[in-house]
Design an enzyme around this catalytic site. Sequence first.
Site, PDB file in Angstrom:
ATOM      1  N   TRP A 159       0.799  -1.215   0.000  1.00 15.59           N
ATOM      2  CA  TRP A 159       0.000   0.000   0.000  1.00 15.59           C
ATOM      3  C   TRP A 159       0.842   1.280   0.000  1.00 15.59           C
ATOM      4  CZ3 TRP A 159       1.992   2.191   4.213  1.00 15.59           C
ATOM      5  CH2 TRP A 159       2.364   1.381   5.295  1.00 15.59           C
ATOM      6  N   ASN A 160       2.156   1.180   0.160  1.00  9.91           N
ATOM      7  CA  ASN A 160       2.943   2.406   0.340  1.00  9.91           C
ATOM      8  C   ASN A 160       3.208   3.146  -0.965  1.00  9.91           C
ATOM      9  OD1 ASN A 160       4.641   0.242  -0.360  1.00  9.91           O
ATOM     10  ND2 ASN A 160       6.422   1.177   0.596  1.00  9.91           N
ATOM     11  N   GLU A 258       9.880  -9.028  -3.011  1.00  8.77           N
ATOM     12  CA  GLU A 258      10.599  -7.866  -2.480  1.00  8.77           C
ATOM     13  C   GLU A 258       9.961  -7.535  -1.150  1.00  8.77           C
ATOM     14  OE1 GLU A 258      11.397  -3.957  -1.489  1.00  8.77           O
ATOM     15  OE2 GLU A 258      10.096  -3.756  -3.236  1.00  8.77           O
ATOM     16  N   LEU A 259      10.678  -7.808  -0.055  1.00  8.38           N
ATOM     17  CA  LEU A 259      10.071  -7.819   1.270  1.00  8.38           C
ATOM     18  C   LEU A 259      10.625  -6.695   2.145  1.00  8.38           C
ATOM     19  CD1 LEU A 259      10.152 -11.706   1.690  1.00  8.38           C
ATOM     20  CD2 LEU A 259       8.372 -10.267   0.651  1.00  8.38           C
ATOM     21  N   CYS A 292      10.520   0.681   2.088  1.00  8.27           N
ATOM     22  CA  CYS A 292      11.299  -0.495   2.497  1.00  8.27           C
ATOM     23  C   CYS A 292      12.789  -0.202   2.583  1.00  8.27           C
ATOM     24  CB  CYS A 292      11.033  -1.664   1.554  1.00  8.27           C
ATOM     25  SG  CYS A 292      11.405  -1.304  -0.178  1.00  8.27           S
ATOM     26  N   GLU A 392      11.476  -4.079  11.960  1.00  2.90           N
ATOM     27  CA  GLU A 392      11.178  -3.015  10.999  1.00  2.90           C
ATOM     28  C   GLU A 392      10.092  -2.103  11.565  1.00  2.90           C
ATOM     29  OE1 GLU A 392      10.449  -2.515   6.208  1.00  2.90           O
ATOM     30  OE2 GLU A 392       9.538  -4.233   7.219  1.00  2.90           O
TER      31      GLU A 392
END
Length: 489
Positions: A159-160, A258-259, A292, A392
Amino acid sequence: MFDLNAIGKDHIDGEMFIDGVWVSNDARSVIAVENPATEEIIGTIADGSADDALAAMEAAHRAQPRWAARPAIERAALVTKLADAVIAHSETLARLVTLEQGKPLAQARGEIGAVVTFLKYAAGNARRIEGDIITSDNPNEEIHIRRHPYGVVVGLTSWNYPAALAARKLGPALVTGNTFVLLAHEITPFCGLALAQLAQEAGFPAGVFNVVTGRGRVVGQAMVESPLAGLVTMTGSTRAGREIYRAGADAIKVLRLELGGKAPFIVMQDADIDAAVKAAVTARFTNSGQICTCNERMYLHSGIADEFLAKFTASAKALTIGDPMTDVDMGPKVSGFEVEKVAEIVARGVAHGAEVLLEGGVLTEGKYAKGHWYAPTVVEVKNNVSPLIREEVFGPVATALRVDDLDEAFAYANDTDFGLSAYLFTNSLKDIARAPYALKCGEIYLNRTNGEAIQGFHTGWGQSGLGGEDGKYGFDGYLRKQTTYLNWG
């Protein structure tokens, strides 16, 4: 259909886009979509089912052979046409990003600019789909290695950056001959639906680009588990990545994940302190820290730590927070849940001994009575095991730890399960040369803030993911290889 003209004026009705048709929300349960700055409901989307997901997968599967049979340059022409449509509607789309995600309008305009860049870069690679002819060990024989599309690509985005992340995957997937099914995140679904509308107007064949809405653990799981999914590409949290990894395990799905990240920001004694402070503020507080690659933990040489923290804290305190449609530095967090998550990790960090240097925290009074607001916060920790160092944060909280030398900083930086990005500020050529060998991550920023280049390669190590995006390596990731032994006897 999805109505771009309704953005900011009327209730937005988010129908799904499957096989070139807008699927009505009639007789369906819906999910309300909130403006994070006001908590007002701006529209609703269909709470899609597994059947909806499978219908989209089947449509993409039917369309894929005809799409792949087109010359790549023709596929690229349609992707370019979509990029041009994004340019024509850029201000409307930027306002949509701000409306549903909350980032300041200036940053949203930058995101829409990235959409165009992703699409046009992918289109520009249409003539670069190449193979190899290799000498054989046998007489009268050649070895040919060709590249083929996977078939149906499943796109799952966070959502970013709802518009940019969709385009980052969509462009190369389509140019390489795959068809695409996007699950638009339920918090920020309208950007994906807007892209579908523009693609339809641009003349994309039915089934080539489909957008489904709903909850990831229902719709997303059905898409990942479908036998029609040739490649699954996802951007999101490490937790979600693990779930997708499990869901795709039985069928041995090809995954690109991509985490999360926990980027160290290292500043040495010989660094340009003012440049480092400016970069650190940008890398921590842009998009309210919801990136991220954000500066998640600062390792500061003890010789410059006091100076750096004084300047950094002053800069963080000066950031403006408010209505993201105006000229501010920070808007709201995306949701109340995200605010609570950040507040909880800060509380645990303080209980663990963190010293608060700038107490921003949750804002709830006056103009912040509605919305999801968290002001810039700066803390200093005493060791590398604080929750603020290990987990995080994904919010506007900056954490600092003093170090005695670069070796200690490298050791602390690598003491993590994550491996996405890292930063180093130093004027030592020797230390700059050491950094790529010492830092265990996929992306390093030396004497600069974050922000990937389209021709680079954005990739994570460890629990920050598999595969990657951008550049020639990212583009090639949407193609699989086939070897043919050609013997003419």
